[in-house]
Design a protein around this motif. Structure first.
Motif, short mmCIF file in Angstrom:
data_model
loop_
_atom_site.label_atom_id
_atom_site.label_comp_id
_atom_site.label_asym_id
_atom_site.label_seq_id
_atom_site.Cartn_x
_atom_site.Cartn_y
_atom_site.Cartn_z
N PRO A 258 3.74 11.32 0.53
CA PRO A 258 4.78 11.19 1.55
C PRO A 258 4.70 12.32 2.57
CG PRO A 258 5.70 10.86 -0.64
CD PRO A 258 4.31 11.35 -0.84
N LEU A 259 5.08 12.02 3.80
CA LEU A 259 5.07 13.05 4.85
C LEU A 259 5.99 14.22 4.52
CD1 LEU A 259 5.06 10.98 8.17
CD2 LEU A 259 3.36 12.68 7.46
N SER A 260 6.98 13.96 3.68
CA SER A 260 7.92 15.02 3.31
C SER A 260 7.26 16.07 2.40
CB SER A 260 9.14 14.42 2.60
OG SER A 260 8.74 13.68 1.45
N TRP A 261 6.13 15.72 1.80
CA TRP A 261 5.44 16.66 0.92
C TRP A 261 4.76 17.75 1.75
CZ3 TRP A 261 6.04 16.24 -4.22
CH2 TRP A 261 5.22 17.02 -5.06
N PRO A 262 4.87 19.03 1.35
CA PRO A 262 4.24 20.11 2.13
C PRO A 262 2.74 19.89 2.29
CG PRO A 262 5.74 21.00 0.50
CD PRO A 262 5.63 19.55 0.20
N GLU A 263 2.25 20.00 3.51
CA GLU A 263 0.84 19.71 3.80
C GLU A 263 -0.11 20.60 3.01
OE1 GLU A 263 -1.99 20.14 7.66
OE2 GLU A 263 -0.21 18.88 7.93
N GLU A 264 0.19 21.88 2.93
CA GLU A 264 -0.70 22.80 2.22
C GLU A 264 -0.74 22.49 0.73
OE1 GLU A 264 -3.61 25.28 1.73
OE2 GLU A 264 -2.77 24.77 3.71
N ALA A 265 0.41 22.10 0.18
CA ALA A 265 0.45 21.72 -1.24
C ALA A 265 -0.40 20.47 -1.48
CB ALA A 265 1.89 21.47 -1.67
N PHE A 266 -0.34 19.51 -0.54
CA PHE A 266 -1.15 18.30 -0.66
C PHE A 266 -2.63 18.65 -0.61
CE2 PHE A 266 -2.52 14.28 1.85
CZ PHE A 266 -3.03 13.71 0.70
N ILE B 24 -6.28 16.62 6.78
CA ILE B 24 -5.10 15.77 6.55
C ILE B 24 -4.64 15.14 7.87
CG2 ILE B 24 -2.66 15.81 5.88
CD1 ILE B 24 -3.38 17.98 3.85
N LYS B 25 -4.31 13.87 7.79
CA LYS B 25 -3.83 13.13 8.97
C LYS B 25 -2.43 12.58 8.67
CE LYS B 25 -7.92 13.71 10.71
NZ LYS B 25 -8.14 14.70 11.79
N GLY B 26 -1.57 12.64 9.67
CA GLY B 26 -0.18 12.21 9.49
C GLY B 26 0.09 10.80 9.92
N ASP B 27 -0.97 10.02 10.24
CA ASP B 27 -0.80 8.64 10.70
C ASP B 27 -1.97 7.82 10.20
OD1 ASP B 27 -0.94 6.23 12.37
OD2 ASP B 27 0.59 7.18 13.62
N TRP B 28 -1.73 6.61 9.70
CA TRP B 28 -2.80 5.79 9.14
C TRP B 28 -3.85 5.43 10.18
CZ3 TRP B 28 -3.81 0.90 11.00
CH2 TRP B 28 -2.80 0.28 11.74
N ARG B 29 -3.49 5.46 11.46
CA ARG B 29 -4.45 5.14 12.51
C ARG B 29 -5.52 6.21 12.66
NH1 ARG B 29 0.60 4.05 13.87
NH2 ARG B 29 1.21 1.92 14.41
N SER B 30 -5.29 7.38 12.07
CA SER B 30 -6.26 8.48 12.17
C SER B 30 -7.06 8.67 10.88
CB SER B 30 -5.52 9.80 12.50
OG SER B 30 -4.80 9.69 13.71
N LEU C 176 0.81 -1.22 0.00
CA LEU C 176 0.00 0.00 0.00
C LEU C 176 0.85 1.27 0.00
CD1 LEU C 176 -2.81 -1.00 2.55
CD2 LEU C 176 -2.99 -0.86 0.06
N GLY C 177 2.05 1.17 0.53
CA GLY C 177 2.91 2.36 0.58
C GLY C 177 2.44 3.40 1.57
N TRP C 178 1.87 2.96 2.69
CA TRP C 178 1.35 3.91 3.68
C TRP C 178 2.43 4.39 4.66
CZ3 TRP C 178 -4.15 2.17 5.71
CH2 TRP C 178 -5.04 2.25 4.65
N LYS C 179 3.57 3.73 4.66
CA LYS C 179 4.62 4.10 5.62
C LYS C 179 5.10 5.52 5.35
CE LYS C 179 8.92 2.39 7.64
NZ LYS C 179 9.99 1.36 7.56
N ASN C 180 5.21 6.31 6.42
CA ASN C 180 5.68 7.70 6.32
C ASN C 180 4.85 8.49 5.32
OD1 ASN C 180 7.82 7.21 8.17
ND2 ASN C 180 9.07 6.37 6.52
N SER C 181 3.51 8.34 5.41
CA SER C 181 2.61 9.06 4.51
C SER C 181 1.64 9.93 5.29
CB SER C 181 1.83 8.08 3.63
OG SER C 181 2.68 7.41 2.74
N GLN C 182 1.05 10.89 4.59
CA GLN C 182 -0.04 11.69 5.13
C GLN C 182 -1.29 11.41 4.30
OE1 GLN C 182 0.71 15.95 4.54
NE2 GLN C 182 2.32 15.43 3.07
N PHE C 183 -2.48 11.55 4.93
CA PHE C 183 -3.69 11.05 4.31
C PHE C 183 -4.81 12.10 4.34
CE2 PHE C 183 -1.29 7.77 6.41
CZ PHE C 183 -1.16 6.78 5.46
#
Length: 535
Positions: A237-245, A275-281, A171-178
């Motif tokens: 990826p979490l490295s991507w700027p949140e506002e841009a996402f 936006i959530k920074g953890d898959w559990r959220s 799934l590629g969810w590691k170190n991702s924002q959702f």
């Protein structure tokens, strides 16, 4: 048919063994012979026989040395020593090398037959177990995508997920924002009055378009059907700027609305969670997206076509703890199988003390009630049940407008669920008869396929154990025995026709393992397929 290699330096013994072994009767065949251990080793490596019959004292390499080399090379066939020597040291070493039998020369016909019958039976049993293990592994591989989808569905809707579980690497969810998008497709114009089948096809077309647009936008996603809505989880990826996402996701939502209208003449409403920074959220973002969709507050000025969740925009403080998406999903699953007890437990859980649902305002409860019955109507419509004929929406709306307080709403909802389950659930005796009839028909139509009782239990929404009991009560046989009998009767017909090889017949009645098929055929008819063929 099992294969045998014979290794002995005495030509008379080789000739005698060929004559003594009842090849056809035991369903075995020779693959070669050798006169010393070294030659025997090459023969066995090349032909991989199921059974090796060997002497001990031979030139170049003796029998025990040959066996030792075979074991080092992971040969797993049966080995029978036929020797004129009964030395204890030989027997002890043979035992260490896991030799299956140690016969003195000369061996009688009855002894040879008895030993070969035993080792071929052991081979058949081992082969059957290996076949079952392969089938189980294949079944697990087949179920893996389904299990993964169910796991993802639980995460997205807030269902029960083990705290120790982790997202599959694929799934590629590691170190991702959702971020979750909730999509609502309105029936209007040419979609009014279309059949359930056509409606699902239409939803499928919309879903394909949405996934294609996500791919064009360079975002990764998970697509999920929820009741009469759709949901798309976007992640970066979490490295991507949140506002841009956020901008990318909302721009994509606008393109979805525009494309659906332009190419499919469908009106979409889209709600967006935060936006959530953890898959559990992720489930929180799902709830937010559907809340934004249901409240229909003023769209974001920068993205006028999308309803965006706004923190603090709730009319009730308790609303933050309510999980309507999970509630709707679990209620729909229970009512789909007319499981009244389960549905009432879902209702109780929704109003548990720490949940917040008991603190909802009257207009919020009314909205949830309307949504719940829209979802139940859609769920039952898939089964050909028109819930609106039994509970018209106008009557429900009128009743809901007079419901006061959470306790009264819960009582009202429980009464409706009980009414649906009692009104539409099939009569138990008739339902059970129809279930068994379906199983029998399915067995006769699919006997050549690889399926188990659990597969049918999944189809009829009945537990495997209960389904097994129903089947035995109705037929007097277990499911497995009945399936085997049908397969063997079909096999008998094919054997009598004499048009196919035994291996072909085995495959056509659902057995890839020919020895296992032969064992079952003999058990069922009292004769092997070959004997039956010649009768």
């Amino acid at each position: 048919m099992w294969t045998i290699a014979i290794v002995d330096d005495d030509r008379h013994v080789l000739g005698g063994m060929k004559r003594l072994i009842p090849w056809d009767q035991l369903e075995v065949r020779p693959v070669g012979e050798a006169m010393d251990g070294e030659e025997g080793l090459r023969l066995i490596e090349e032909c991989r026989p199921d059974i090796v019959i060997t002497d001990i004292h031979m030139p170049v390499m003796n029998g025990l040395e040959m066996i030792e080399q075979l074991r080092k090379r992971n040969y797993e066939g049966k080995i029978i020593i036929l020797s004129g020597y009964s030395d204890f040291d030989y027997a002890r070493k043979a035992l260490r090398l896991q030799v299956d039998d140690y016969l003195p020369k000369p061996a009688s016909l009855s002894t040879i037959r008895e030993v070969l019958q035993r080792v071929t039976a052991e081979l058949a049993e081992r082969s059957a177990l290996e076949s079952e293990e392969r089938e189980l592994r294949n079944k697990l591989l087949q179920y893996e995508p389904y299990l993964e989808r169910e796991w993802v569905k639980s995460v997205l809707t807030g269902g029960t997920v083990s705290p120790l579980s982790k997202p599959p690497e694929r799934l590629g969810w590691k170190n991702s924002q959702f971020m979750m998008l909730a999509l609502e497709m309105k029936r209007q114009g040419r979609m009014e009055g279309i059949s359930a089948r056509d409606w699902h096809l239409f939803r499928f077309a919309v879903g394909n378009m949405m996934e294609e647009l996500v791919g064009q936008a360079g975002l990764r996603s998970c697509f999920l059907e929820l009741h009469h809505h759709m949901a798309i989880l976007l992640y970066k990826p979490l490295s991507w700027p949140e506002e841009a996402f956020r901008r990318e996701a909302l721009t994509l939502a606008e393109r979805m609305i525009s494309s659906a209208s332009r190419y499919l003449q469908v009106k979409l409403h889209i709600g967006a969670g935060s936006i959530k920074g953890d898959w559990r959220s992720i489930a929180d973002s799902t709830e937010e997206a559907f809340q934004a969709l249901s409240t229909r507050r003023e769209p974001n000025p920068a993205h006028p076509c999308v309803y965006v969740y706004a923190e603090g925009g709730c009319r009730s403080a308790g609303r933050r703890n309510v999980r309507p998406v999970r509630f709707f999903q679990e209620m729909a699953d229970a009512v789909r199988s007319f499981d009244e007890q389960r549905a009432l437990l879902v209702l109780e859980e929704f109003f548990r003390e720490d949940g917040g649902a008991a603190q909802l305002a009257a207009e919020e409860l009314e909205a949830i009630g309307t949504q719940m019955f829209a979802i139940l109507s859609f769920t039952l419509y898939e089964s050909g049940i028109r819930l609106d004929e039994e509970l018209p929406l106008t009557s429900l709306s009128n009743e809901l407008s007079h419901v006061e307080g959470a306790e009264q709403w819960k009582t009202w909802a429980a009464q409706k669920v009980k009414r649906i389950c009692s009104r539409f659930a099939p009569n138990e005796n008739m339902k059970h008869k129809e279930t068994v009839d379906f199983m029998i028909q399915y067995i006769h139509e699919h006997y050549a396929e690889n399926f188990r009782l659990q597969d049918l239990a999944d189809r009829v929404y009945i537990s495997k154990n209960y389904l097994s009991t129903l089947f035995r009560q109705a037929t007097g046989e277990t499911f497995g025995d009945y399936l085997t009998r049908v397969r063997m009767e079909k096999a008998k017909s094919m054997v009598i026709e004499k048009k196919l090889l035994i291996a072909e017949i085995a495959e056509r009645v659902g057995y890839r393992n020919v020895p296992y098929f032969t064992t079952l055929f003999r058990k069922h008819t009292g004769r092997s397929p070959t004997e039956f063929y010649r009768a």
